[in-house]
Design an enzyme around this catalytic site. Structure first.
Site, mmCIF file in Angstrom:
data_model
loop_
_atom_site.group_PDB
_atom_site.id
_atom_site.type_symbol
_atom_site.label_atom_id
_atom_site.label_comp_id
_atom_site.label_asym_id
_atom_site.label_seq_id
_atom_site.Cartn_x
_atom_site.Cartn_y
_atom_site.Cartn_z
ATOM 1 N N SER A 195 -3.007 15.646 -12.915
ATOM 2 C CA SER A 195 -4.306 15.532 -13.575
ATOM 3 C C SER A 195 -4.696 16.924 -14.062
ATOM 4 O O SER A 195 -4.144 17.927 -13.596
ATOM 5 C CB SER A 195 -5.328 15.062 -12.536
ATOM 6 N N LYS A 254 -4.635 16.982 -6.007
ATOM 7 C CA LYS A 254 -3.763 17.122 -7.175
ATOM 8 C C LYS A 254 -3.054 18.483 -7.179
ATOM 9 O O LYS A 254 -1.924 18.594 -7.650
ATOM 10 C CB LYS A 254 -4.567 16.901 -8.461
ATOM 11 N N ASP A 262 0.848 -1.186 0.000
ATOM 12 C CA ASP A 262 0.000 0.000 0.000
ATOM 13 C C ASP A 262 0.890 1.245 0.000
ATOM 14 O O ASP A 262 1.796 1.362 0.845
ATOM 15 C CB ASP A 262 -0.877 -0.030 1.269
ATOM 16 N N TYR A 310 -10.384 15.666 -4.443
ATOM 17 C CA TYR A 310 -9.481 15.232 -5.524
ATOM 18 C C TYR A 310 -8.729 16.442 -6.080
ATOM 19 O O TYR A 310 -7.511 16.405 -6.257
ATOM 20 C CB TYR A 310 -10.275 14.538 -6.621
HETATM 21 N N1 LIG Z 1 -8.491 7.887 -15.246
HETATM 22 C C1 LIG Z 1 -8.537 9.202 -15.423
HETATM 23 O O1 LIG Z 1 -9.467 9.769 -16.053
HETATM 24 C C2 LIG Z 1 -7.430 10.066 -14.857
HETATM 25 C C3 LIG Z 1 -7.360 11.420 -15.274
HETATM 26 C C4 LIG Z 1 -6.327 12.218 -14.791
HETATM 27 C C5 LIG Z 1 -5.382 11.695 -13.923
HETATM 28 N N2 LIG Z 1 -5.470 10.383 -13.538
HETATM 29 C C6 LIG Z 1 -4.447 9.877 -12.606
HETATM 30 O O2 LIG Z 1 -3.804 8.762 -13.195
HETATM 31 C C7 LIG Z 1 -3.220 7.978 -12.142
HETATM 32 C C8 LIG Z 1 -3.481 6.509 -12.397
HETATM 33 O O3 LIG Z 1 -4.859 6.264 -12.279
HETATM 34 P P1 LIG Z 1 -5.658 5.305 -13.302
HETATM 35 O O4 LIG Z 1 -6.720 6.144 -13.904
HETATM 36 O O5 LIG Z 1 -4.709 4.594 -14.156
HETATM 37 O O6 LIG Z 1 -6.409 4.335 -12.263
HETATM 38 P P2 LIG Z 1 -6.255 2.778 -11.941
HETATM 39 O O7 LIG Z 1 -7.102 2.520 -10.741
HETATM 40 O O8 LIG Z 1 -6.499 1.964 -13.148
HETATM 41 O O9 LIG Z 1 -4.735 2.636 -11.525
HETATM 42 C C9 LIG Z 1 -4.296 2.930 -10.211
HETATM 43 C C10 LIG Z 1 -3.677 1.685 -9.612
HETATM 44 O O10 LIG Z 1 -3.265 2.023 -8.296
HETATM 45 C C11 LIG Z 1 -3.624 0.972 -7.413
HETATM 46 N N3 LIG Z 1 -3.796 1.548 -6.084
HETATM 47 C C12 LIG Z 1 -4.810 2.323 -5.653
HETATM 48 N N4 LIG Z 1 -4.622 2.656 -4.374
HETATM 49 C C13 LIG Z 1 -3.467 2.071 -3.990
HETATM 50 C C14 LIG Z 1 -2.735 2.050 -2.772
HETATM 51 N N5 LIG Z 1 -3.206 2.684 -1.672
HETATM 52 N N6 LIG Z 1 -1.586 1.377 -2.729
HETATM 53 C C15 LIG Z 1 -1.124 0.702 -3.823
HETATM 54 N N7 LIG Z 1 -1.772 0.689 -4.992
HETATM 55 C C16 LIG Z 1 -2.929 1.373 -5.076
HETATM 56 C C17 LIG Z 1 -4.904 0.397 -7.989
HETATM 57 O O11 LIG Z 1 -5.118 -0.941 -7.576
HETATM 58 C C18 LIG Z 1 -4.660 0.524 -9.490
HETATM 59 O O12 LIG Z 1 -4.065 -0.652 -10.010
HETATM 60 C C19 LIG Z 1 -3.786 8.538 -10.836
HETATM 61 O O13 LIG Z 1 -2.828 9.375 -10.237
HETATM 62 C C20 LIG Z 1 -4.982 9.355 -11.296
HETATM 63 O O14 LIG Z 1 -5.281 10.395 -10.388
HETATM 64 C C21 LIG Z 1 -6.466 9.560 -13.996
#
Ligand SMILES: NC(=O)c1ccc[n+]([C@@H]2O[C@H](COP(=O)([O-])OP(=O)(O)OC[C@H]3O[C@@H](n4cnc5c(N)ncnc54)[C@H](O)[C@@H]3O)[C@@H](O)[C@H]2O)c1
Length: 271
Positions: free
Chosen positions: A144, A161, A61, A157
């Site tokens: 983000s 960020k 984690d 959120y």
């Molecule tokens: N999806 C979107 O639209 C979007 C847009 C802008 C920014 N982001 C950013 O992109 C990044 C990746 O997110 P994503 O969209 O790929 O989501 P995602 O959930 O697919 O990937 C995040 C991963 O982190 C893991 N995770 C979550 N909490 C955890 C913890 N406490 N310890 C260890 N692992 C943990 C999850 O299991 C997952 O595999 C994030 O920082 C998110 O804020 C996403």
């Protein structure tokens, strides 16, 4: 052809799905080895099955300092060095407005969002910095569109960020001259991004939101990118040869939300 990250070693947090998984694949394709800190054992098992010896998968984690230390130790033991630490794991608040947050969950909710989205990055950078000093490496954080504008999340959120923007600047100052610290700010993409347990949203994913329609409405580029579309920005920042002067900066690659101004997207360039 030699990749941009040939013979380097990276760590990606949250490398089990979405952007983190795409980053892990891209870094490997560019010649790097990658340590992944991820909480889901199922995602890690799939990652290892797909990428084999190119990755070291650590279940843990990001809110635990001990788990961050473990991924650094195991990655360096296996691959001998660390060049790049990518803080990426986060959760989303599903744009929950302040007045819609039940009063009884406010404390728990704030702590959960900020512990994953901000403390996780801070602990990771602290755990990695000594190894990064040895290689003249760098830190890259995922931000983000919500690091710049409202409406990409609720106040938790968006504030988390914006806080990461502060981390990029402060750590770039503190870690100079040996370690560069930068960020990448992607826009929407369909991933497994989950919500906070304090709102009962830990099993709900962003895939349930009509992001494609939103992108057509709000993004000047008008498309909803795939996670892989954002990975080149990280490769650039991770490459010492191609980014040696970049520190304290964030690549905003959200499809141009910031240049939309007052114009309707539909009224854009028509050649
Ligand atoms: N999806 C979107 O639209 C979007 C847009 C802008 C920014 N982001 C950013 O992109 C990044 C990746 O997110 P994503 O969209 O790929 O989501 P995602 O959930 O697919 O990937 C995040 C991963 O982190 C893991 N995770 C979550 N909490 C955890 C913890 N406490 N310890 C260890 N692992 C943990 C999850 O299991 C997952 O595999 C994030 O920082 C998110 O804020 C996403």
């Amino acid at each position: 052809m030699v990749g941009w990250l040939q013979d380097t070693v990276a760590i990606v947090t949250g490398g089990g799905s979405g952007l983190g998984r795409a980053l892990t694949e891209r870094f490997v394709a560019e010649g790097a080895k990658v340590g992944v800190l991820e909480k889901s054992p199922e995602k890690l098992a799939k990652l290892e099955a797909d990428l084999g010896d190119a990755v070291v998968a650590v279940q843990g984690d990001v809110t635990s300092y001990a788990d961050n230390v473990r991924v650094v130790t195991e990655t360096v033991e296996r691959f001998g060095r660390l060049d790049t630490f990518v803080g990426n794991a986060a959760i989303w608040d599903f744009s929950t407005k302040l007045v819609d947050m039940p009063e009884s969950t406010l404390d728990k909710l704030f702590d959960e969002m900020f512990h994953v989205n901000v403390k996780g990055y801070l602990l990771g950078a602290r755990a990695a910095v000594h190894e990064l000093v040895k290689t003249g490496g760098s830190v890259i954080f995922t931000l983000s569109n919500a690091a710049y504008y409202p409406g990409g999340g609720g106040p938790l959120y968006t504030a988390s960020k914006h806080a990461v923007m502060g981390l990029v600047k402060e750590l770039a100052f503190e870690f100079a001259p040996k370690v560069r610290v930068n960020g990448v700010a992607p826009g929407g993409m369909i991933t497994d991004l989950r919500g906070p347990g304090a709102l009962g949203l830990d099993e709900v994913t962003i895939a349930s939101v009509p992001l494609g329609d939103l992108a057509k409405l709000c993004s000047p580029l008008g498309v909803l990118p795939e996670p892989a579309d954002y990975t080149g920005h990280y490769v650039l920042l991770a490459s010492k040869k191609n980014s040696s002067t970049a520190t304290g900066t964030v690549i905003n690659c959200d499809g141009g939300l910031g240049v939309r101004g007052l114009a309707e997207v539909a009224g854009g360039l028509d050649l």
